[in-house]
Design an enzyme around this catalytic site. Structure first.
Site, PDB file in Angstrom:
ATOM      1  N   ASP A  72       0.855  -1.200   0.000  1.00  0.00           N
ATOM      2  CA  ASP A  72       0.000   0.000   0.000  1.00  0.00           C
ATOM      3  C   ASP A  72       0.895   1.256   0.000  1.00  0.00           C
ATOM      4  OD1 ASP A  72      -2.098   1.969   1.706  1.00  0.00           O
ATOM      5  OD2 ASP A  72      -3.031   0.605   0.275  1.00  0.00           O
TER       6      ASP A  72
ATOM      7  N   TYR B  32      -3.548  11.444   1.250  1.00  0.00           N
ATOM      8  CA  TYR B  32      -4.026  11.228  -0.111  1.00  0.00           C
ATOM      9  C   TYR B  32      -4.026  12.529  -0.905  1.00  0.00           C
ATOM     10  CZ  TYR B  32      -5.370   6.462   0.972  1.00  0.00           C
ATOM     11  OH  TYR B  32      -5.346   5.140   1.307  1.00  0.00           O
TER      12      TYR B  32
ATOM     13  N   HIS C 227      -4.550  -7.891  -0.221  1.00  0.00           N
ATOM     14  CA  HIS C 227      -3.887  -6.622   0.037  1.00  0.00           C
ATOM     15  C   HIS C 227      -3.061  -6.611   1.325  1.00  0.00           C
ATOM     16  CE1 HIS C 227      -3.382  -2.356  -0.603  1.00  0.00           C
ATOM     17  NE2 HIS C 227      -3.740  -2.133   0.639  1.00  0.00           N
TER      18      HIS C 227
END
Lengths: 462, 468
Positions: B236, B382, B439
């Site tokens: 990630d 982000y 993930h």
């Protein structure tokens, strides 16, 4: 040799022209009306066959005192929102300092006068009736015709709010519509429903309840109330539902007025993209600055559509995160009242909220979502929109034959020029621009919206 | 004659167009040099001139006051007003209400009532804090065990988590790295920090703290601990930060291992489209085709799952205010990712989180976000990484000589092929495809990840190992 090449090139270009022209004609052609089940049942599963209860009953919007008391307690908890970054206003979303101010006002002032706010919300008559398995709430206001005044023509009007709005948006607009004025020969009988899944209207229990299906319910509501032919006014989702209604039920729609006219037919979409590249080809030079081009359009889509993206894919995730979360609800909903009123407000640490609205107005709107627990069902509309099947895309191609009025308020996020609307609105009798105002004109500038609306009605000469 | 001239002009026009296109293309795909980067920017509060650096290392122990736990239980005891799912719907519209209700009940009745045990587990790995560039950084620091250190080659490794993860992801992975596993000649001194703005690390108080700044802080952390050269492992955001570390500070990185090998340079994107027409040509086996293709299907899946990305990259403070105000809301939002990032979850299996991760583990991770109130600062990362400042660095186009290892787990977000990776990592030493796993690899299959990581390390031949 060269002659042969030239010949081939000419034939090739001619063929290309023929194909393009045929495609264009196909795109131009109006869509066919799809198969519709106007009695589809949207309520929860039943053991016996469904029998619609057609009674129209007065509806009490009173909120239980325990709910208000509990809300106060929740708002008294220490605010955990992170301090904004240095020098940042609303560029990262709802500014926590402004949120703190709003929460304090909500708890210490607004809730202490809640009974007055509730009284205010009750100033119009509220009703509820069952349509296709869903309890639909609506406000019904008859025009106040006075005997000693010149008689006015009365037209029924369906007013539809959008997301994250509620019927509260129309509280300053409705009296203008129902009170006779020298400016207009007309006065209106207003039906302002809560959209299914919003406010006091029940949400669907089944998948597939999208914009077109909402239009069916709204139309059936009007028929239930005895209106065979009516006008429609709306913005945001209300505009889309109204547009579907006008396209699907031309026999019921006298006229359509919107502050967010759109054309989502294939031809409309192509033209919209083209007009973004070459705005000057498509728009009047006088209002050229309303139409900002592809860069702006894409930038806006990316910057402002995060909520759309998450609601269209995971409405239950985000909805359940906001239910019973008054601070979160305020942050999420009121961010729109800042940015969609004027994108320049992002630079302000207070988001410019009090430039155009009062805290009371804004909190009234949030309270409706809060006390009805409707945030999740309100968001599911976006998911249905995203899983559009054949049906809805056909509706987009059906033109609106009724006399239409499109108005544009400068700070609305995006505008469709008339030339792009052409194959959707075949009878556009009124097209205007306003130098002020944003996404919520009924809330922000009700007088201007009213003036524009009666101007449209005059031109339509119903 | 006229015809010839016209024809000649048309050909010339196309040739000019082609030539221009070629120039644009080569300009777009050529690798870029390493950019200048300030490795000592002050990120703490207030003015740098008033800052008095503190280079000491402090021990950290989690000790949550009982009142906080009680308050959380009280909040979780409120009557839930969640909306019922639509008929016949599981997780297709987001995290299922019935599942959420069950989680909340478990969280309140079973998990929080044995919080002391969970806290003990948190503290079972040694933790510290130290100040880097004005920010207090929290990290786990577990040295290789005595037995392992006696028999193995010991190297430092920096483990980097992502969103919505935390250092909790590494609790089964770390003991494998530090102890003698009898299958590798290596053991590791592990440093696993909470990212800036996550967990118990301070957040930045000014805009601009992007993944390149994060890589810098993490590298400086390792230098502070006396590790001038180290391995980096991450998934990630951890993978992206690790990639930036290997790019900006190649002199510090012995090897970089990723379990989410993504690359978004123009060349990689073009290559991806090209390879989608000849998938088997660019993959070691036709069995791995569906890790990458069909492109449009992967794109649609990504679109469906990336609403959170979009809102966090544009309105982090809006969503952050919502998540920090409601533990149930936080649970709904974060648990959704643990559901969809598993294979059974994608099949709408209600038991996915329980069977793949276990309830305690997932709730431990959720507690990190809850206790540290970091949902907003985590989301801001982000926005910083889609900002122009970060994009202008174009780090995906900068090559690094650092050896790279790539592990691809079948149900993770789509990765790129080796053919694409080599443009940035010419020294790609190891590449593996797993037909399971997703993930949260360190959490779901730590042994597989450990195995893969140590194979990568071995392939570097640091002690004369032959090529395997």
């Amino acid at each position: 040799m060269a002659k042969i090449f030239m010949g081939l090139l000419v034939i090739g270009l001619a063929l290309l022209a023929a194909i393009v022209s045929k495609k264009y004609q196909d795109l131009q052609a109006p869509g066919e009306r799809p198969e519709l089940d106007i009695t589809a049942y949207w309520g929860p599963k039943l053991k016996e066959p469904y029998r619609e209860n057609q009674a129209i009953l007065p509806f009490d919007i009173s909120v239980k005192p325990e709910v208000i008391a509990d809300l106060k307690v929740q708002l008294s908890r220490p605010l955990k929102a992170q301090e904004p970054l240095e020098g940042v206003g609303f560029q990262y979303g709802f500014n926590a300092k402004e949120l703190g101010k709003m929460v304090k006002y909500w708890r210490d002032i607004y809730l202490n006068k809640w009974s007055k706010r509730e009284e205010y919300l009750k100033k119009f008559d509220h009703f509820q009736t069952e349509i296709q398995g869903l309890k639909i709430h609506f406000i019904h206001v008859k025009p106040n015709l006075e005997k000693n005044q010149k008689p006015k023509k009365v037209l029924p009007l369906l007013l539809m709010h959008g997301w994250p709005g509620t019927v509260r948006k129309f509280y300053d607009f409705i009296p203008l519509l129902t009170t006779p004025s020298d400016k207009s020969e007309y006065v209106f009988e207003v039906i302002a429903p809560s959209l299914p899944g919003y406010g006091w209207s029940q949400g669907s229990s089944k998948t597939g309840f999208g914009v077109a299906q909402m239009a069916v319910v709204m139309r059936n509501l009007m028929l239930r109330l005895g209106f065979e032919k009516f006008l429609i006014q709306g913005g945001d989702a209300g505009s889309a539902i109204g547009s579907n209604l006008a396209a699907l039920f031309p026999e019921n729609v006298l006229g359509y007025h919107s502050n967010m006219c759109m054309n989502s037919s294939p031809l409309g979409s192509i033209k919209l993209v083209l007009s973004s590249f070459f705005p000057s080809w498509f728009v009047d030079t006088e209002y050229a600055d309303f139409y900002k081009g592809l860069g702006h359009f894409l930038g806006v889509v990316l910057e402002e559509m995060g909520y759309f993206h998450i609601q269209a894919s995971k409405p239950d995730t985000i909805g359940n995160a906001l239910i019973d979360n008054p601070v979160g609800l305020a942050s999420y909903i009121l961010e729109k009242f800042s940015t969609w009123t004027n994108t320049e407000y992002k630079g302000r640490s207070d988001g410019g909220l009090t430039q155009r609205f009062t805290y009371d107005q804004l909190l009234d709107n949030v309270m409706i979502y809060y006390v009805t627990n409707s945030i999740t069902t309100s968001m599911r509309l976006y998911a249905e929109y995203a899983t559009e099947d054949q049906f809805s895309s056909k509706v987009d191609s059906i033109p609106i034959l009724a006399k239409a009025g499109c108005t544009r308020f400068r700070h609305e996020i995006n505008h469709f020029p008339d030339s792009v609307l052409a194959n959707k609105f075949l009878n556009l009798v009124h097209s205007t621009h306003h130098a002020e105002g944003g996404h919520f004109p009924a809330f922000e500038v009700p007088q201007q919206l009213y003036d524009d609306f009666i101007n449209y009605v005059k031109k339509a000469n119903f | 004659m006229k015809c010839l001239i016209v024809f000649g002009l048309i050909v010339a026009a196309f040739a000019a167009l082609g030539g221009y296109g070629y120039l644009v293309f080569t300009d777009l795909v050529k690798p870029l040099p390493k950019p200048e980067f300030n490795d000592n920017t002050y990120w703490g509060p207030g003015e740098e001139k008033d800052y008095k650096p503190d280079t000491k290392i402090y021990e950290f122990k989690l000790d949550v006051p009982q009142a906080e736990i009680d308050d959380l239980r009280q909040q979780l005891n409120r009557t839930l007003k969640l909306t019922e799912p639509l008929d016949g719907i599981a997780f297709e519209y987001g995290f299922n209400t019935y599942a959420l209700e069950q989680f909340v009940e478990y969280w309140r009745e079973k998990y929080l009532t044995k919080w002391d045990e969970r806290q003990e587990l948190f503290n079972s790995l040694k933790q510290y804090t130290t100040e880097i560039q004005g920010l207090n950084i929290h990290y786990i620091h577990e040295k290789a065990s005595e037995e392992a250190a006696a028999r193995k080659h010991v190297y430092p490794v920096l483990l980097l988590h992502g969103w919505p993860g935390s250092v909790r992801e590494f609790y089964d992975f770390i003991p494998m790295l530090t102890k003698d596993q009898n299958i590798s000649d290596y053991a590791f001194d592990v440093v696993a920090p909470s990212l800036v703005g996550y967990g118990w690390s301070d957040p930045a108080t000014r805009p601009g703290f992007n993944a390149a700044e994060m890589a810098t802080v993490m590298r400086n952390l390792m230098l502070r601990l006396g590790h001038k050269q180290f391995f980096v492992q991450g998934g990630d955001w951890g993978s992206i930060i690790g990639s930036n570390l290997a790019t900006l500070y190649p002199e510090n990185v012995i090897g970089y291992h990723s379990n989410m090998c993504v690359l978004n340079s123009p060349l990689a994107i073009l290559k991806g489209i090209y390879a989608s027409f000849y998938p088997e040509k660019y993959l070691p086996s036709r069995f791995f085709v569906d890790h990458h293709f069909p492109v449009w299907e992967k794109y649609l899946e990504l679109l469906k799952e990336s609403g959170y990305f979009h809102i966090q990259a544009t309105k982090p403070d809006t969503i952050g205010a919502a998540l920090t105000s409601s533990p149930v809301g936080l649970a709904s939002y974060i648990l959704e990712k643990f559901q969809t990032c598993t294979n059974p979850g994608l099949q709408q299996d209600f038991g996915a989180i329980v069977t793949v991760f276990g309830l305690e583990t997932v709730l431990d991770n959720l507690m990190v976000y809850y206790l540290t109130n970091s949902a907003t600062t985590a989301a801001r990362f982000y926005l910083e990484n889609v900002s122009k400042t970060y994009r202008d660095l174009q780090l995906d186009r900068v090559q690094t000589p650092v050896p790279m290892g790539c592990a691809r787990f079948r149900f993770d977000l789509p990765s790129v092929t080796d053919w694409q990776l080599r443009d940035k990592f010419p020294n790609l030493k190891h590449s593996m495809y797993f037909q399971q796993g997703s993930h949260f690899a360190a959490l779901e299959m730590p042994a597989m990840l450990y195995n893969d990581f140590t194979i990568f390390v071995r392939k570097l031949g640091l002690h004369g190992e032959e090529n395997i």
